[in-house]
Design an enzyme around this catalytic site. Structure first.
Site, PDB file in Angstrom:
ATOM      1  N   SER A   1       7.951  50.402  64.474  1.00 18.00           N
ATOM      2  CA  SER A   1       8.989  51.414  64.685  1.00 18.00           C
ATOM      3  C   SER A   1      10.253  51.064  63.923  1.00 18.00           C
ATOM      4  O   SER A   1      10.582  49.877  63.747  1.00 18.00           O
ATOM      5  CB  SER A   1       9.310  51.470  66.175  1.00 18.00           C
ATOM      6  OG  SER A   1      10.484  52.199  66.397  1.00 18.00           O
TER       7      SER A   1
ATOM      8  N   TYR B   1      12.539  47.504  73.715  1.00 16.56           N
ATOM      9  CA  TYR B   1      11.366  48.114  73.071  1.00 16.56           C
ATOM     10  C   TYR B   1      11.286  47.691  71.600  1.00 16.56           C
ATOM     11  O   TYR B   1      10.250  47.233  71.123  1.00 16.56           O
ATOM     12  CB  TYR B   1      11.460  49.643  73.212  1.00 16.56           C
ATOM     13  CG  TYR B   1      10.663  50.395  72.187  1.00 16.56           C
ATOM     14  CD1 TYR B   1       9.277  50.423  72.250  1.00 16.56           C
ATOM     15  CD2 TYR B   1      11.302  51.074  71.140  1.00 16.56           C
ATOM     16  CE1 TYR B   1       8.554  51.109  71.285  1.00 16.56           C
ATOM     17  CE2 TYR B   1      10.586  51.756  70.194  1.00 16.56           C
ATOM     18  CZ  TYR B   1       9.211  51.766  70.265  1.00 16.56           C
ATOM     19  OH  TYR B   1       8.496  52.432  69.305  1.00 16.56           O
TER      20      TYR B   1
ATOM     21  N   LYS C   1       8.480  45.367  69.452  1.00 14.31           N
ATOM     22  CA  LYS C   1       7.790  45.779  68.213  1.00 14.31           C
ATOM     23  C   LYS C   1       7.983  44.712  67.129  1.00 14.31           C
ATOM     24  O   LYS C   1       7.047  44.383  66.391  1.00 14.31           O
ATOM     25  CB  LYS C   1       8.323  47.133  67.730  1.00 14.31           C
ATOM     26  CG  LYS C   1       7.858  48.304  68.577  1.00 14.31           C
ATOM     27  CD  LYS C   1       6.433  48.711  68.233  1.00 14.31           C
ATOM     28  CE  LYS C   1       5.869  49.726  69.188  1.00 14.31           C
ATOM     29  NZ  LYS C   1       4.547  50.226  68.858  1.00 14.31           N
TER      30      LYS C   1
HETATM   31  C1  UD1 Z   1      13.685  57.161  69.968  1.00 19.21           C
HETATM   32  C2  UD1 Z   1      13.879  55.725  70.331  1.00 19.21           C
HETATM   33  C3  UD1 Z   1      13.311  54.878  69.246  1.00 19.21           C
HETATM   34  C4  UD1 Z   1      11.842  55.234  69.026  1.00 19.21           C
HETATM   35  C5  UD1 Z   1      11.748  56.708  68.677  1.00 19.21           C
HETATM   36  C6  UD1 Z   1      10.313  57.149  68.566  1.00 19.21           C
HETATM   37  C7  UD1 Z   1      15.888  55.609  71.715  1.00 19.21           C
HETATM   38  C8  UD1 Z   1      17.341  55.206  71.776  1.00 19.21           C
HETATM   39  N1  UD1 Z   1      15.286  55.436  70.537  1.00 19.21           N
HETATM   40  O1  UD1 Z   1      14.438  57.455  68.794  1.00 19.21           O
HETATM   41  O2  UD1 Z   1      13.435  53.531  69.624  1.00 19.21           O
HETATM   42  O3  UD1 Z   1      11.321  54.471  67.988  1.00 19.21           O
HETATM   43  O4  UD1 Z   1      12.339  57.464  69.725  1.00 19.21           O
HETATM   44  O5  UD1 Z   1       9.721  57.254  69.813  1.00 19.21           O
HETATM   45  O6  UD1 Z   1      15.314  56.040  72.697  1.00 19.21           O
HETATM   46  N2  UD1 Z   1      18.661  64.064  71.703  1.00 19.21           N
HETATM   47  C9  UD1 Z   1      19.447  64.976  72.388  1.00 19.21           C
HETATM   48  N3  UD1 Z   1      18.979  65.456  73.577  1.00 19.21           N
HETATM   49  C10 UD1 Z   1      17.766  65.077  74.108  1.00 19.21           C
HETATM   50  C11 UD1 Z   1      16.963  64.181  73.378  1.00 19.21           C
HETATM   51  C12 UD1 Z   1      17.447  63.672  72.189  1.00 19.21           C
HETATM   52  O7  UD1 Z   1      20.547  65.314  71.956  1.00 19.21           O
HETATM   53  O8  UD1 Z   1      17.423  65.547  75.198  1.00 19.21           O
HETATM   54  C13 UD1 Z   1      19.136  63.544  70.412  1.00 19.21           C
HETATM   55  C14 UD1 Z   1      19.364  62.047  70.414  1.00 19.21           C
HETATM   56  O9  UD1 Z   1      20.684  61.733  70.738  1.00 19.21           O
HETATM   57  C15 UD1 Z   1      19.037  61.697  68.971  1.00 19.21           C
HETATM   58  C16 UD1 Z   1      17.989  62.727  68.536  1.00 19.21           C
HETATM   59  O10 UD1 Z   1      18.106  63.789  69.478  1.00 19.21           O
HETATM   60  O11 UD1 Z   1      20.153  61.872  68.172  1.00 19.21           O
HETATM   61  C17 UD1 Z   1      16.588  62.173  68.589  1.00 19.21           C
HETATM   62  O12 UD1 Z   1      16.395  61.546  69.840  1.00 19.21           O
HETATM   63  P1  UD1 Z   1      14.980  60.983  70.301  1.00 19.21           P
HETATM   64  O13 UD1 Z   1      13.936  62.003  70.089  1.00 19.21           O
HETATM   65  O14 UD1 Z   1      15.143  60.404  71.683  1.00 19.21           O
HETATM   66  O15 UD1 Z   1      14.676  59.838  69.248  1.00 19.21           O
HETATM   67  P2  UD1 Z   1      15.524  58.550  68.856  1.00 19.21           P
HETATM   68  O16 UD1 Z   1      16.496  58.179  69.890  1.00 19.21           O
HETATM   69  O17 UD1 Z   1      16.065  58.768  67.486  1.00 19.21           O
END
Ligand code: UD1
Length: 325
Positions: free
Chosen positions: A116, A140, A144
């Site tokens: 990851s 996490y 990895k």
């Molecule tokens: C997450 C994990 C990362 C993992 C990847 C793949 C975290 C901090 N990071 O990445 O370690 O490798 O998933 O599984 O959990 N967002 C919103 N609202 C939501 C959900 C997300 O605004 O309800 C935003 C988040 O702030 C981020 C983006 O969408 O900016 C993507 O979020 P997310 O899908 O959770 O992925 P990551 O955090 O980038």
């Protein structure tokens, strides 16, 4: 080639299995169905219902003769890993060591590992290449990175060649609609938007709109799961033909903001998708974008289906069918 896909009933594992079957491989899936599901299994693949903490089940399976294995069986919720690290220690670390020990005894010489971008932590420069310092910010990501390090030792000590594939943000579904299992209680952005569009969730919470980005929301590199799956097949072929381990990023090299994902989802689904802005989520970096130059050089791989409309349309195709109202 006969391939064991550990975690093959999960979201990424099922797409990997589908791609390997499409390319004529013999596939066996080993999965405990804790987060994977039966809908993600294919009749052409053998299924072994087993757990990576059960070393006798693992070694019995591996001793039936495989050319290679793909290891995707891990917990992946960054937030949960900070509150329940022991779960991640046992499943991700102990489970991986069990797999490596059994693979060494069974003389399986090639392992493709699901790593990851979380191994990098806060970006120090963009786009992030494989030379970027590794400094995971959540447990996490630490698990990895440790798993990659175990792989490196088992390469030196046991001759197991590995490919560690550092995924950025996996998204999308098989465009032919052949993978239908949905993740339960998803936290990732696109599934949350889809559940909101399907009206099983009231609204999307946008984690901050005051970031230092053009529209104020976070930017990520979303890569289609079928592109990821193709990279696994290419990595296997490369490992078997070159017998040399490697680590590569897998990203689209394209940064998409939360707002832009949401607006495109509204267009593609034709649904309102209510959203509110809430506080920033702790640990979120403002921008993450991959360099995938190395994957192109080593594997001839490039994300081909990772444009935002394809990501959303292929996912909506599955959500719409399951939650049609
Ligand atoms: C997450 C994990 C990362 C993992 C990847 C793949 C975290 C901090 N990071 O990445 O370690 O490798 O998933 O599984 O959990 N967002 C919103 N609202 C939501 C959900 C997300 O605004 O309800 C935003 C988040 O702030 C981020 C983006 O969408 O900016 C993507 O979020 P997310 O899908 O959770 O992925 P990551 O955090 O980038």
């Amino acid at each position: 080639m006969k391939v064991l896909v550990i975690g093959g009933a999960g979201y990424i594992g099922s797409h990997v299995s589908r791609t390997l079957l499409d390319r004529g491989c013999k596939v066996a899936v080993f999965d405990n169905l804790s987060s994977g599901c039966k809908e993600n299994l294919f009749s052409e693949a053998e299924f072994i219902h087993g757990d990576i903490l059960d070393t006798s089940a693992l070694s019995n399976t591996m001793n039936s003769g495989f050319d290679a294995l793909i290891h995707l069986a891990a917990f992946k919720a960054a937030g949960e890993s900070m509150t329940h690290p022991e779960k991640y220690s046992v499943n991700n670390i102990t489970g991986t060591l069990n797999i490596l020990n059994c693979a060494a005894s069974a003389k399986i010489g090639a392992v493709v590992f699901s790593s990851s971008a979380a191994v990098y932590g806060e970006p120090r420069y963009l786009p992030m290449d494989e030379e970027h310092p590794v400094n995971p910010e959540n447990y996490y990501g630490f698990t990895k990175l440790e798993m990659e390090r175990f792989l490196d030792w088992y390469d030196k000590l046991k001759g197991i060649r590995y490919a560690a594939l550092r995924y950025f943000n996996a998204a999308g579904y098989d465009s032919a609609g052949r993978v239908t299992g949905l993740e339960r209680n998803p936290n990732n952005l696109l599934p949350v938007i889809m559940e909101t569009a399907a009206r099983v969730r009231e609204k999307l919470e946008i984690f901050g709109d005051d970031w230092d980005t053009p529209d104020g929301t976070c930017i990520r590199d979303y890569v289609h799961v079928s592109d990821l799956a193709e990279a696994h097949a290419l990595a296997l072929e490369h490992l078997v033909s070159q017998s040399k381990s490697f680590i590569v990023n897998l990203g689209s090299e394209n940064g998409i903001s939360v707002k832009s994902m949401l607006e495109t989802a509204r267009e593609v689904t034709g649904r309102p998708v209510p959203a509110v802005v809430v506080d920033r989520r702790p640990g979120d970096p403002a921008r993450v974008v991959a360099s995938s130059t190395k994957a192109k050089e080593i594997l001839g791989w490039k994300a081909r289906s990772s444009d935002v409309r394809t990501l959303i349309a292929s996912t909506w195709n599955i959500y719409q069918k399951q939650f049609s109202s």
